[in-house]
Each structure stands twice: as structure tokens, then as C-alpha cells.
Design a protein around this motif. Sequence first.
Motif, PDB file in Angstrom:
ATOM      1  N   ILE A 152       0.877  -1.224   0.037  1.00 17.18           N
ATOM      2  CA  ILE A 152      -0.155  -0.133  -0.012  1.00 17.18           C
ATOM      3  C   ILE A 152       0.865   1.326  -0.071  1.00 17.18           C
ATOM      4  O   ILE A 152       1.687   1.449   0.848  1.00 17.18           O
ATOM      5  CB  ILE A 152      -1.029   0.049   1.084  1.00 17.18           C
ATOM      6  CG1 ILE A 152      -1.954  -1.174   1.165  1.00 17.18           C
ATOM      7  CG2 ILE A 152      -1.717   1.334   1.145  1.00 17.18           C
ATOM      8  CD1 ILE A 152      -2.841  -1.389   2.473  1.00 17.18           C
ATOM      9  N   ALA A 153       0.493   2.194  -0.922  1.00 17.60           N
ATOM     10  CA  ALA A 153       1.327   3.418  -0.931  1.00 17.60           C
ATOM     11  C   ALA A 153       0.346   4.393  -0.552  1.00 17.60           C
ATOM     12  O   ALA A 153      -1.067   4.598  -0.950  1.00 17.60           O
ATOM     13  CB  ALA A 153       1.937   3.628  -2.326  1.00 17.60           C
ATOM     14  N   ALA A 154       0.414   5.635   0.446  1.00 15.00           N
ATOM     15  CA  ALA A 154      -0.415   6.420   0.803  1.00 15.00           C
ATOM     16  C   ALA A 154       0.272   7.730   0.860  1.00 15.00           C
ATOM     17  O   ALA A 154       1.383   7.939   0.918  1.00 15.00           O
ATOM     18  CB  ALA A 154      -1.051   6.315   1.920  1.00 15.00           C
ATOM     19  N   ARG A 155      -0.618   8.861   0.751  1.00 15.76           N
ATOM     20  CA  ARG A 155      -0.224  10.213   0.883  1.00 15.76           C
ATOM     21  C   ARG A 155      -1.422  11.048   1.469  1.00 15.76           C
ATOM     22  O   ARG A 155      -2.696  10.740   0.926  1.00 15.76           O
ATOM     23  CB  ARG A 155       0.167  10.743  -0.301  1.00 15.76           C
ATOM     24  CG  ARG A 155       0.523  12.319  -0.302  1.00 15.76           C
ATOM     25  CD  ARG A 155       1.238  12.834  -1.498  1.00 15.76           C
ATOM     26  NE  ARG A 155       2.749  12.132  -1.417  1.00 15.76           N
ATOM     27  CZ  ARG A 155       3.277  11.803  -2.741  1.00 15.76           C
ATOM     28  NH1 ARG A 155       2.668  11.869  -3.842  1.00 15.76           N
ATOM     29  NH2 ARG A 155       4.625  11.231  -2.500  1.00 15.76           N
ATOM     30  N   GLY A 156      -1.258  11.918   2.614  1.00 15.51           N
ATOM     31  CA  GLY A 156      -2.151  12.625   2.920  1.00 15.51           C
ATOM     32  C   GLY A 156      -1.776  14.098   3.138  1.00 15.51           C
ATOM     33  O   GLY A 156      -0.366  14.501   3.267  1.00 15.51           O
ATOM     34  N   TRP A 157      -2.697  15.029   3.330  1.00 18.18           N
ATOM     35  CA  TRP A 157      -2.109  16.414   3.414  1.00 18.18           C
ATOM     36  C   TRP A 157      -3.696  17.289   4.112  1.00 18.18           C
ATOM     37  O   TRP A 157      -4.672  16.727   3.987  1.00 18.18           O
ATOM     38  CB  TRP A 157      -1.944  17.005   2.339  1.00 18.18           C
ATOM     39  CG  TRP A 157      -2.908  17.143   1.276  1.00 18.18           C
ATOM     40  CD1 TRP A 157      -3.999  18.131   1.020  1.00 18.18           C
ATOM     41  CD2 TRP A 157      -2.955  16.286   0.142  1.00 18.18           C
ATOM     42  NE1 TRP A 157      -4.490  17.617  -0.283  1.00 18.18           N
ATOM     43  CE2 TRP A 157      -4.002  16.524  -0.767  1.00 18.18           C
ATOM     44  CE3 TRP A 157      -2.219  15.009  -0.316  1.00 18.18           C
ATOM     45  CZ2 TRP A 157      -4.346  15.906  -2.030  1.00 18.18           C
ATOM     46  CZ3 TRP A 157      -2.548  14.300  -1.657  1.00 18.18           C
ATOM     47  CH2 TRP A 157      -3.599  14.692  -2.008  1.00 18.18           C
ATOM     48  N   THR A 158      -3.406  18.255   4.410  1.00 14.83           N
ATOM     49  CA  THR A 158      -4.544  19.129   5.224  1.00 14.83           C
ATOM     50  C   THR A 158      -4.024  20.689   4.326  1.00 14.83           C
ATOM     51  O   THR A 158      -3.017  21.077   4.354  1.00 14.83           O
ATOM     52  CB  THR A 158      -4.502  19.411   6.692  1.00 14.83           C
ATOM     53  OG1 THR A 158      -4.673  18.129   7.232  1.00 14.83           O
ATOM     54  CG2 THR A 158      -5.517  20.313   6.748  1.00 14.83           C
ATOM     55  N   THR A 159      -5.252  21.078   3.583  1.00 17.75           N
ATOM     56  CA  THR A 159      -5.227  22.339   3.131  1.00 17.75           C
ATOM     57  C   THR A 159      -5.677  23.534   4.053  1.00 17.75           C
ATOM     58  O   THR A 159      -6.181  23.315   5.086  1.00 17.75           O
ATOM     59  CB  THR A 159      -6.101  22.419   1.834  1.00 17.75           C
ATOM     60  OG1 THR A 159      -7.403  22.135   1.980  1.00 17.75           O
ATOM     61  CG2 THR A 159      -5.400  21.586   0.769  1.00 17.75           C
ATOM     62  N   PRO A 160      -5.268  24.882   3.840  1.00 18.98           N
ATOM     63  CA  PRO A 160      -5.610  25.833   4.544  1.00 18.98           C
ATOM     64  C   PRO A 160      -7.097  26.091   4.917  1.00 18.98           C
ATOM     65  O   PRO A 160      -7.217  26.456   6.132  1.00 18.98           O
ATOM     66  CB  PRO A 160      -5.133  27.227   3.952  1.00 18.98           C
ATOM     67  CG  PRO A 160      -3.894  26.477   3.080  1.00 18.98           C
ATOM     68  CD  PRO A 160      -4.601  25.191   2.640  1.00 18.98           C
ATOM     69  N   ASP A 161      -7.890  25.417   4.030  1.00 18.16           N
ATOM     70  CA  ASP A 161      -9.359  25.756   4.588  1.00 18.16           C
ATOM     71  C   ASP A 161      -9.610  24.414   5.592  1.00 18.16           C
ATOM     72  O   ASP A 161     -10.881  24.420   6.016  1.00 18.16           O
ATOM     73  CB  ASP A 161     -10.089  25.841   3.585  1.00 18.16           C
ATOM     74  CG  ASP A 161     -10.467  24.300   2.697  1.00 18.16           C
ATOM     75  OD1 ASP A 161      -9.624  23.468   2.792  1.00 18.16           O
ATOM     76  OD2 ASP A 161     -11.252  24.250   1.976  1.00 18.16           O
ATOM     77  N   GLY A 162      -8.608  23.513   6.020  1.00 16.19           N
ATOM     78  CA  GLY A 162      -9.040  22.437   6.888  1.00 16.19           C
ATOM     79  C   GLY A 162      -9.463  21.188   6.228  1.00 16.19           C
ATOM     80  O   GLY A 162      -9.672  20.392   7.018  1.00 16.19           O
ATOM     81  N   THR A 163      -9.684  21.027   5.109  1.00 12.87           N
ATOM     82  CA  THR A 163      -9.730  19.915   4.314  1.00 12.87           C
ATOM     83  C   THR A 163      -8.800  18.839   4.308  1.00 12.87           C
ATOM     84  O   THR A 163      -7.738  19.170   4.188  1.00 12.87           O
ATOM     85  CB  THR A 163     -10.310  20.103   2.711  1.00 12.87           C
ATOM     86  OG1 THR A 163     -11.217  21.021   2.533  1.00 12.87           O
ATOM     87  CG2 THR A 163     -10.411  18.583   1.999  1.00 12.87           C
ATOM     88  N   ARG A 164      -8.969  17.624   5.064  1.00 11.46           N
ATOM     89  CA  ARG A 164      -8.059  16.648   5.349  1.00 11.46           C
ATOM     90  C   ARG A 164      -8.229  15.480   4.010  1.00 11.46           C
ATOM     91  O   ARG A 164      -9.440  15.040   3.885  1.00 11.46           O
ATOM     92  CB  ARG A 164      -8.372  15.820   6.589  1.00 11.46           C
ATOM     93  CG  ARG A 164      -7.991  16.878   7.769  1.00 11.46           C
ATOM     94  CD  ARG A 164      -7.767  16.086   9.019  1.00 11.46           C
ATOM     95  NE  ARG A 164      -9.036  15.461   9.239  1.00 11.46           N
ATOM     96  CZ  ARG A 164      -9.386  14.201   9.370  1.00 11.46           C
ATOM     97  NH1 ARG A 164      -8.595  13.257   9.226  1.00 11.46           N
ATOM     98  NH2 ARG A 164     -10.636  13.593   9.503  1.00 11.46           N
ATOM     99  N   THR A 165      -7.252  15.117   3.346  1.00 10.53           N
ATOM    100  CA  THR A 165      -7.242  14.371   2.360  1.00 10.53           C
ATOM    101  C   THR A 165      -6.432  13.151   2.498  1.00 10.53           C
ATOM    102  O   THR A 165      -5.108  13.449   3.068  1.00 10.53           O
ATOM    103  CB  THR A 165      -6.685  15.114   0.916  1.00 10.53           C
ATOM    104  OG1 THR A 165      -7.764  16.202   0.511  1.00 10.53           O
ATOM    105  CG2 THR A 165      -6.813  14.250  -0.326  1.00 10.53           C
TER     106      THR A 165
END
Length: 271
Positions: A152-165
Motif C-alpha cells: 500500500i502506498a499512501a499520501r495525505g495532506w491538510t489544506t488551509p481551509d481545513g480539508t483533510r485528504t
Amino acid sequence: MPEAPPVQSPAQPQPPVKKDRRVLRAVLRWTAAVTAFAAVGAGTAYGITGMQRTDLPGLATQSDGRWDYPTLTRPPLPSGSPEPFAESNTAGTHYADLRALLLPAPEGAVADGKLRGTDGWLATKDFLAEYAQKETRDNLKQSFTDDGLRHIAARGWTTPDGTRTRVYLLQFGTAAVVDDLFSSEAPADGPTDQLRGTITSVFDRDFPTEAHDYNVEYSAYVETTPYGAEQTRQAYLSAGDVLAVIVQSRKGRAKPVPFRQTVALQSQLLG
């Protein structure tokens, strides 16, 4: 907002490949293919055609809320290896490094270090933590073992508006295995297994299907009201030997435009 990622200079387009049995079955079923655009060959490395704002319904204005992603380029293929949907590649194998097929984070986002794993490979238990019920996690763990999950390869991030991906790419031995998993986990009426923090998710009827690539199947879901402090959107992609799971959550309402953009661009990388 800036325009879509700049386009790599493509080589001469290759003739489209014929649809295989999995695609034909998908057309005969309820689903349409996911938004994606054909890549073109350039030696062993190949760029991706950039999406214009008019390529997807609802993404046609300067203020539509799209994120600014970097230029997308597929990683090189090992010498002599076919592309995943070439006619000679009957197993639908992605020979490129799966970690390099992950969508990069958009500009201004903060990376989620927990999803980096070890050497870029995420432990199965960390992916399964997305699901709410222990029984679900146990069943999926056994299913992955039986089906020969490779990694499994994964990546995540949070943008300035609070959206978590969170983006997860699960690679198996063949496309047939992924096709079966996709059918069982991502039916038309709603996801088979609810994610942690969600109450009820249903198929997103507003997700655009007009622009599509027949190589990749999709199921997109949105959490219905009433939901808790945040809303979650999720999508499953069936792309050859890779099952992709994309999750976006945001306090209040999870915005549809960046979700559609993220799903479409990830499908480009896989298709």
C-alpha cells in the motif's frame, strides 16, 4: 485560483487500446468510467495531459475553488514493460513504482507524516484504521491476505481551509482481483463499509461522468445529512491491479470541487 497544472509536452499520441473484458463488464453494469484523460508515450517516461477548467462540469470559472497542483508526470517504466492498459498487459499490472503514482499534495498543503509509512509503504493496519467497525477491519484484513495484497502506498495532506485528504493505492497481483474487490466494496447504493466518523454515505449522483477514461472505474460517495461536526467524501477507483481509495473530510461541509479534482487527477496517474 491558478489554472490547472501545466501540461507536459507530449509525444505523438498512440492509438487507443481496445476495451478489455473488465471494462465491458463495467459498462454493462451500473457504473461509468472515472474522469481521466489518456496519457501519451514519451520513451519510458510519459507526461499527463493537464485538465482545463471546462473539462469537468462545475469547474469552469476562476473562483471554482480548485487547488493548485504541481505538474503531473508518470514515473518511468522499467525497460521493456508495457503500460497498465496495453493489450499485451493482460493482468493490468502497473510496472512503475506505485509510490511515484501517488497524487502530489497541492500548493500550500501540510503533509500528513503518519501516512508516509516505512520507505513509502504503509502498513495494512494503518489503512484499515479508516474503517469504523472492528469486524470490517478484520474481514478486510483477511480478504487482503487471501487476495494477495502486495503493498500500500499512501499520501495525505491538510489544506488551509481545513480539508483533510487521504489517498491510498493498494496493489494486488491481477486486475481481476481488484475488479472483484471493487464490486464488493463499492456498489451503486453506497459503500459496503462505512468509514470512521461517518454515519451514512450514498452514491454521489452529482459527481460528473461526462469526461471519462474507459480504463478506470469509479464509485464516489458523499456523507448525507445529518452528519456530525465534519462531512466526508470518498471514492474507490479500480485501475488494473490497483485499487485506489480517496477520502476527504472537512469541518462543516466537504467541498465537492476539490474532491472531484483530486479524484480525476489521481485517476489520470493510474490510467
